[in-house]
Design a protein around this motif. Structure first.
Motif, PDB file in Angstrom:
ATOM      1  N   VAL A 160      14.274 -14.826  15.660  1.00  0.00           N
ATOM      2  CA  VAL A 160      13.299 -15.635  14.926  1.00  0.00           C
ATOM      3  C   VAL A 160      11.893 -15.391  15.469  1.00  0.00           C
ATOM      4  O   VAL A 160      10.942 -15.191  14.710  1.00  0.00           O
ATOM      5  CB  VAL A 160      13.667 -17.136  14.981  1.00  0.00           C
ATOM      6  CG1 VAL A 160      12.529 -18.002  14.468  1.00  0.00           C
ATOM      7  CG2 VAL A 160      14.937 -17.400  14.193  1.00  0.00           C
ATOM      8  N   LYS A 161      11.757 -15.369  16.789  1.00  0.00           N
ATOM      9  CA  LYS A 161      10.447 -15.136  17.403  1.00  0.00           C
ATOM     10  C   LYS A 161       9.894 -13.760  17.040  1.00  0.00           C
ATOM     11  O   LYS A 161       8.697 -13.593  16.809  1.00  0.00           O
ATOM     12  CB  LYS A 161      10.533 -15.271  18.923  1.00  0.00           C
ATOM     13  CG  LYS A 161      10.714 -16.696  19.391  1.00  0.00           C
ATOM     14  CD  LYS A 161      10.870 -16.755  20.890  1.00  0.00           C
ATOM     15  CE  LYS A 161      11.143 -18.170  21.363  1.00  0.00           C
ATOM     16  NZ  LYS A 161      11.424 -18.235  22.799  1.00  0.00           N
ATOM     17  N   THR A 162      10.780 -12.775  16.978  1.00  0.00           N
ATOM     18  CA  THR A 162      10.358 -11.414  16.658  1.00  0.00           C
ATOM     19  C   THR A 162       9.972 -11.270  15.193  1.00  0.00           C
ATOM     20  O   THR A 162       8.984 -10.598  14.866  1.00  0.00           O
ATOM     21  CB  THR A 162      11.495 -10.419  16.993  1.00  0.00           C
ATOM     22  OG1 THR A 162      11.821 -10.543  18.372  1.00  0.00           O
ATOM     23  CG2 THR A 162      11.081  -8.991  16.700  1.00  0.00           C
ATOM     24  N   LEU A 163      10.739 -11.891  14.302  1.00  0.00           N
ATOM     25  CA  LEU A 163      10.542 -11.677  12.867  1.00  0.00           C
ATOM     26  C   LEU A 163       9.602 -12.681  12.197  1.00  0.00           C
ATOM     27  O   LEU A 163       9.143 -12.445  11.085  1.00  0.00           O
ATOM     28  CB  LEU A 163      11.894 -11.699  12.144  1.00  0.00           C
ATOM     29  CG  LEU A 163      12.921 -10.656  12.579  1.00  0.00           C
ATOM     30  CD1 LEU A 163      14.174 -10.745  11.728  1.00  0.00           C
ATOM     31  CD2 LEU A 163      12.346  -9.257  12.557  1.00  0.00           C
ATOM     32  N   SER A 164       9.290 -13.780  12.865  1.00  0.00           N
ATOM     33  CA  SER A 164       8.472 -14.813  12.222  1.00  0.00           C
ATOM     34  C   SER A 164       7.068 -14.349  11.814  1.00  0.00           C
ATOM     35  O   SER A 164       6.542 -14.849  10.818  1.00  0.00           O
ATOM     36  CB  SER A 164       8.401 -16.074  13.075  1.00  0.00           C
ATOM     37  OG  SER A 164       7.798 -15.817  14.312  1.00  0.00           O
ATOM     38  N   PRO A 165       6.434 -13.408  12.524  1.00  0.00           N
ATOM     39  CA  PRO A 165       5.091 -12.994  12.070  1.00  0.00           C
ATOM     40  C   PRO A 165       5.087 -12.111  10.814  1.00  0.00           C
ATOM     41  O   PRO A 165       4.033 -11.861  10.234  1.00  0.00           O
ATOM     42  CB  PRO A 165       4.532 -12.201  13.249  1.00  0.00           C
ATOM     43  CG  PRO A 165       5.464 -12.360  14.371  1.00  0.00           C
ATOM     44  CD  PRO A 165       6.758 -12.838  13.821  1.00  0.00           C
ATOM     45  N   ILE A 166       6.248 -11.637  10.382  1.00  0.00           N
ATOM     46  CA  ILE A 166       6.292 -10.709   9.246  1.00  0.00           C
ATOM     47  C   ILE A 166       5.965 -11.441   7.951  1.00  0.00           C
ATOM     48  O   ILE A 166       6.533 -12.480   7.644  1.00  0.00           O
ATOM     49  CB  ILE A 166       7.669 -10.017   9.146  1.00  0.00           C
ATOM     50  CG1 ILE A 166       7.922  -9.183  10.390  1.00  0.00           C
ATOM     51  CG2 ILE A 166       7.752  -9.158   7.878  1.00  0.00           C
ATOM     52  CD1 ILE A 166       9.287  -8.538  10.436  1.00  0.00           C
ATOM     53  N   THR A 167       5.045 -10.857   7.194  1.00  0.00           N
ATOM     54  CA  THR A 167       4.684 -11.372   5.878  1.00  0.00           C
ATOM     55  C   THR A 167       4.896 -10.259   4.858  1.00  0.00           C
ATOM     56  O   THR A 167       4.469  -9.121   5.069  1.00  0.00           O
ATOM     57  CB  THR A 167       3.203 -11.807   5.844  1.00  0.00           C
ATOM     58  OG1 THR A 167       3.001 -12.826   6.819  1.00  0.00           O
ATOM     59  CG2 THR A 167       2.817 -12.338   4.481  1.00  0.00           C
ATOM     60  N   PHE A 168       5.561 -10.594   3.764  1.00  0.00           N
ATOM     61  CA  PHE A 168       5.786  -9.668   2.664  1.00  0.00           C
ATOM     62  C   PHE A 168       4.758  -9.962   1.583  1.00  0.00           C
ATOM     63  O   PHE A 168       4.520 -11.123   1.245  1.00  0.00           O
ATOM     64  CB  PHE A 168       7.194  -9.846   2.091  1.00  0.00           C
ATOM     65  CG  PHE A 168       8.279  -9.497   3.065  1.00  0.00           C
ATOM     66  CD1 PHE A 168       8.819  -8.234   3.090  1.00  0.00           C
ATOM     67  CD2 PHE A 168       8.743 -10.442   3.964  1.00  0.00           C
ATOM     68  CE1 PHE A 168       9.809  -7.905   4.003  1.00  0.00           C
ATOM     69  CE2 PHE A 168       9.736 -10.134   4.878  1.00  0.00           C
ATOM     70  CZ  PHE A 168      10.266  -8.857   4.896  1.00  0.00           C
ATOM     71  N   VAL A 169       4.141  -8.912   1.045  1.00  0.00           N
ATOM     72  CA  VAL A 169       3.140  -9.068  -0.004  1.00  0.00           C
ATOM     73  C   VAL A 169       3.587  -8.232  -1.202  1.00  0.00           C
ATOM     74  O   VAL A 169       3.762  -7.017  -1.094  1.00  0.00           O
ATOM     75  CB  VAL A 169       1.739  -8.621   0.476  1.00  0.00           C
ATOM     76  CG1 VAL A 169       0.719  -8.770  -0.637  1.00  0.00           C
ATOM     77  CG2 VAL A 169       1.321  -9.403   1.714  1.00  0.00           C
ATOM     78  N   VAL A 170       3.777  -8.914  -2.325  1.00  0.00           N
ATOM     79  CA  VAL A 170       4.167  -8.251  -3.574  1.00  0.00           C
ATOM     80  C   VAL A 170       2.938  -8.214  -4.473  1.00  0.00           C
ATOM     81  O   VAL A 170       2.345  -9.260  -4.761  1.00  0.00           O
ATOM     82  CB  VAL A 170       5.323  -9.001  -4.267  1.00  0.00           C
ATOM     83  CG1 VAL A 170       5.679  -8.335  -5.588  1.00  0.00           C
ATOM     84  CG2 VAL A 170       6.542  -9.073  -3.355  1.00  0.00           C
ATOM     85  N   THR A 171       2.547  -7.001  -4.877  1.00  0.00           N
ATOM     86  CA  THR A 171       1.364  -6.856  -5.725  1.00  0.00           C
ATOM     87  C   THR A 171       1.674  -5.978  -6.939  1.00  0.00           C
ATOM     88  O   THR A 171       2.357  -4.962  -6.814  1.00  0.00           O
ATOM     89  CB  THR A 171       0.187  -6.219  -4.949  1.00  0.00           C
ATOM     90  OG1 THR A 171       0.648  -5.020  -4.322  1.00  0.00           O
ATOM     91  CG2 THR A 171      -0.359  -7.151  -3.905  1.00  0.00           C
TER      92      THR A 171
END
Length: 169
Positions: free
Chosen positions: A108-119
């Motif tokens: 969770v700590k490792t993956l929490s900063p990931i943001t997905f952007v759909v454009t």
């Protein structure tokens, strides 16, 4: 979690509303489904795609960090162990095994900063949307984002059912 028919009515409505809003923001359900199909072509999992970008005919999805296999394995194990869960209030930290809980917390700590952007590739189709892996992260409670689970782990049929869902009166 990934069986739409087994969800309770509140969960069905929530998933329908979230995915419908996502589809509206990118030009429609067919564009969103096309992106999901393009993502599913990346084996073994799109999250491990080194370029952190996948394009479909009308949309692209980008994310800000490659997910390594060890963290993906833990995430897949958590999702797989809760696939038959109903409702959306799933706490992935609920586990009897302290060692496993620690692995999950590190993931969770490792993956929490990931943001997905759909454009959309054509800006006239909408503004797009973004989402994270986790909906909420608190001391003893971590909830997966239903958009993340639906787009990256559930079948295309699940997405279609969610988009077509008509709430019971």
């Amino acid at each position: 979690m990934c069986n739409f028919n087994k969800q309770d009515e509140d969960a069905k409505l929530l998933i329908h509303m979230l995915l419908s809003k996502c589809a509206q923001n990118v030009g429609g359900a067919n564009f969103l489904l096309g992106l999901i199909e393009a993502m599913k072509k990346n084996k073994p999992n799109p999250l491990t795609h080194k370029g952190t970008k996948i394009n479909s005919e009308h949309l692209s999805i980008t994310w800000n960090k490659t997910v390594f296999k060890d963290k993906l394995d833990i995430l897949e194990e958590v999702i797989h162990s809760h696939k038959s869960e109903e409702g959306q209030n799933l706490n992935i930290l609920e586990n009897d095994n302290a060692k496993k809980s620690k692995k999950i917390l590190n993931m969770v700590k490792t993956l929490s900063p990931i943001t997905f952007v759909v454009t959309p590739q054509n800006p006239e189709n909408g503004a797009g949307f973004d989402f994270k892996i986790f909906e909420s992260i608190e001391d003893n409670c971590v909830k997966l984002n239903p958009i993340f689970v639906a787009m990256l782990f559930c079948s295309t049929e699940y997405i279609k059912k969610a988009l077509k869902y008509v709430p019971k009166s």
